[in-house]
Design a protein around this motif. Sequence first.
Motif: not given
Length: 275
Positions: A148-149, A183-185, A206-207, A239-241
């Motif tokens: 869910t990142v 924006r974060l997606l 997601p895997i 870390r990149n959120e």
Amino acid sequence: MQNQTILVIGSTGKTGSRIAAILAERGFSVRHGSRKAAIPFDWEAPETWAAALDGVSSAYVSYFPDLAFPGASEKIEALTKVAAEAGVKRLVLLSGRGESHAQAAEAIVAKSGLDYTLVRASWFAQNFSEGYLRDQVLDGIVAVPAGTVREPIVDVDDIADVAVAALTEDRHSRQFYEVTGPRLLGFDEMAAELAAATGRPVRYMPITFDAFHAAMTEAGGTFVADVFTAISREVLDGRNESLGDGVQRALGRAPRDFTDFAQAAAAQGAWRKAA
Ligand SMILES: NC(=O)c1ccc[n+]([C@@H]2O[C@H](COP(=O)([O-])OP(=O)(O)OC[C@H]3O[C@@H](n4cnc5c(N)ncnc54)[C@H](OP(=O)(O)O)[C@@H]3O)[C@@H](O)[C@H]2O)c1
């Protein structure tokens, strides 16, 4: 400045092709950094580097396949030396956000004695339209080990604009630009945007990293799978959120949104299936 020659390494790739096109449009003399160019440039053949850098004022450096591959730092360091000997004034390095190896390469360029600009980019939106995820979009399932990142996915056109500015304007000297989207997606949201733009079902699956590794092994062998899985574990751990301000600082405008990317790419036929 327009009478100076600019080398674009990776000039047939996602960022480099755009940078070379913009520079040529603006009247700069562009030297293509590609294995297929008239004066070839090959990361695996250091003997090609001096001729490619000869007579060049500034160079865009996009490493392939990724700065995390063994030997990349050594090659970047060697390139800075050949560039200095050739009289190159400035290097503009493309690096990856949250990648420890990429940050090591940034430090090498920053300490090289050459003028420089560091362009640290988040995930490219064009991975979905021009990269390894294009086929997955066409198949309707985007399989990424991201859970869910959320990622501040960036439009490569913005990276190109920042790089062109850095290659041609002195005010970007010694600047470090973290270049992200606005924006974060989550990858589920990206899939929904792609579905809306293409008019076809696209969903995110997601895997696990093991499943990602297995798929990469099938596509490119164990060695490549090992490196790309390690990079994915690093950059997809949250870390990149956060958003970077590189586009705004370098260009004085906001970055392009993923919705605009998806709609424009769809209109240009990025996901048209070959007849
Ligand atoms: N994709 C992302 O989301 C992302 C995010 C952040 C940073 N990055 C960084 O962006 C860089 C480019 O990655 P990309 O996947 O988008 O590739 P790309 O730029 O789309 O394409 C590959 C380019 O590399 C060149 N190339 C391949 N092998 C080469 C060699 N041996 N010597 C010289 N050039 C060679 C190709 O040129 P020819 O085949 O014409 O020689 C082509 O221009 C990488 O350093 C990556 O870490 C990517």
